[in-house]
Design a protein around this motif. Structure first.
Motif, PDB file in Angstrom:
ATOM      1  N   SER A 143      -2.157   2.275   5.649  1.00 43.26           N
ATOM      2  CA  SER A 143      -2.673   3.222   4.377  1.00 43.26           C
ATOM      3  C   SER A 143      -2.755   2.440   3.327  1.00 43.26           C
ATOM      4  O   SER A 143      -1.983   1.563   3.017  1.00 43.26           O
ATOM      5  N   LYS A 144      -3.853   2.546   2.420  1.00 42.64           N
ATOM      6  CA  LYS A 144      -3.911   1.733   1.192  1.00 42.64           C
ATOM      7  C   LYS A 144      -2.868   2.645   0.292  1.00 42.64           C
ATOM      8  O   LYS A 144      -2.896   4.152   0.173  1.00 42.64           O
ATOM      9  N   VAL A 145      -2.423   2.059  -0.697  1.00 45.91           N
ATOM     10  CA  VAL A 145      -1.316   2.355  -1.637  1.00 45.91           C
ATOM     11  C   VAL A 145      -1.617   1.804  -2.913  1.00 45.91           C
ATOM     12  O   VAL A 145      -1.876   0.957  -2.875  1.00 45.91           O
ATOM     13  N   VAL A 194       0.503   0.042   3.303  1.00 47.45           N
ATOM     14  CA  VAL A 194       1.610   0.193   3.915  1.00 47.45           C
ATOM     15  C   VAL A 194       1.219   0.368   5.525  1.00 47.45           C
ATOM     16  O   VAL A 194       0.035   1.213   5.824  1.00 47.45           O
ATOM     17  N   THR A 195       1.977  -0.343   6.351  1.00 52.93           N
ATOM     18  CA  THR A 195       1.703  -0.378   7.928  1.00 52.93           C
ATOM     19  C   THR A 195       2.931   0.381   8.296  1.00 52.93           C
ATOM     20  O   THR A 195       4.069   0.166   8.355  1.00 52.93           O
ATOM     21  N   LYS A 230       2.856  -4.130   2.059  1.00 50.29           N
ATOM     22  CA  LYS A 230       2.198  -5.438   1.741  1.00 50.29           C
ATOM     23  C   LYS A 230       1.532  -5.510   0.639  1.00 50.29           C
ATOM     24  O   LYS A 230       0.596  -4.709   0.230  1.00 50.29           O
ATOM     25  N   GLU A 231       1.975  -6.414  -0.459  1.00 52.05           N
ATOM     26  CA  GLU A 231       1.255  -6.217  -1.943  1.00 52.05           C
ATOM     27  C   GLU A 231      -0.142  -6.895  -1.795  1.00 52.05           C
ATOM     28  O   GLU A 231      -0.338  -7.927  -1.153  1.00 52.05           O
ATOM     29  N   ASP A 232      -0.953  -6.340  -2.781  1.00 51.96           N
ATOM     30  CA  ASP A 232      -2.230  -6.764  -2.594  1.00 51.96           C
ATOM     31  C   ASP A 232      -1.911  -8.240  -3.475  1.00 51.96           C
ATOM     32  O   ASP A 232      -1.209  -8.576  -4.166  1.00 51.96           O
ATOM     33  N   LYS A 233      -2.956  -9.177  -3.261  1.00 50.55           N
ATOM     34  CA  LYS A 233      -3.089 -10.503  -3.881  1.00 50.55           C
ATOM     35  C   LYS A 233      -4.187 -10.506  -4.998  1.00 50.55           C
ATOM     36  O   LYS A 233      -5.084  -9.939  -4.842  1.00 50.55           O
TER      37      LYS A 233
END
Length: 174
Positions: free
Chosen positions: A112-114, A119-120, A171-174
């Motif tokens: 899911s995009k948060v 989030v996996t 997992k944070e966006d880069k």
């Protein structure tokens, strides 16, 4: 008396029939699971309701109230920036036949995009096959355990153990 060759042929034929039946049940459950996630991703509340156990719809107060609840959940998630992007069905599927139903435990992974990343989540769904597996329903297990599952799936007999819940991974966006 059967000869050894007749016994071997009978055994192999029986094993193939069992495997074919299992594959058919798994495929029906997998098809329903795919339809469920596709409906979630496309905001298709009608399909989600059609894949919901009738008892749960009744407990929610009927189809209209269930539709309203699904819409509110969806709108709440969207307002927080949560969007289901992807799902995968893992291969470790377990199934059992209980009374007039088939229960299939299906491990899944959703992404899911948060806000700020993704989030996996590894979790499980239960596909409930009724009417000789011609009709399938999907039950999420996130709030279920061995003590309350029979409130949701009346014919659940605990022959399949619900796995431990895993924490979602951010997992944070880069």
């Amino acid at each position: 008396m059967k000869t050894p060759l007749q016994f071997i042929i009978f055994f192999i034929t029986s094993a193939l029939v069992i495997q074919t039946t299992k594959a058919q049940v798994d495929q029906g459950a997998i098809d329903a699971t795919e339809a469920y996630f596709t409906a979630k991703m496309c905001d298709d509340f009608e399909t989600l309701i059609n894949l919901t156990l009738p008892d749960l719809i009744d407990q929610a107060g009927g189809r209209d109230r269930m539709m309203t609840a699904l819409s509110k959940i969806h709108n709440n998630q969207r307002s927080k920036g949560i969007l289901l992007q992807e799902f995968k069905i893992k291969e470790e599927i377990e199934q059992t036949k209980t009374k007039s139903e088939t229960h299939v435990l299906i491990p899944t992974v959703t992404i899911s995009k948060v806000p700020g990343g993704t989030v996996t989540t590894e979790s499980h769904l239960i596909a409930v096959g009724t009417e000789s597996n011609s009709k399938w329903y999907i039950v999420e297990t996130s709030s279920l355990n061995e003590f309350n599952i029979q409130k949701v799936i009346a014919n659940w007999d605990n022959s399949i153990m619900l796995p431990f819940k895993k924490s979602p991974v951010f997992k944070e966006d880069k």
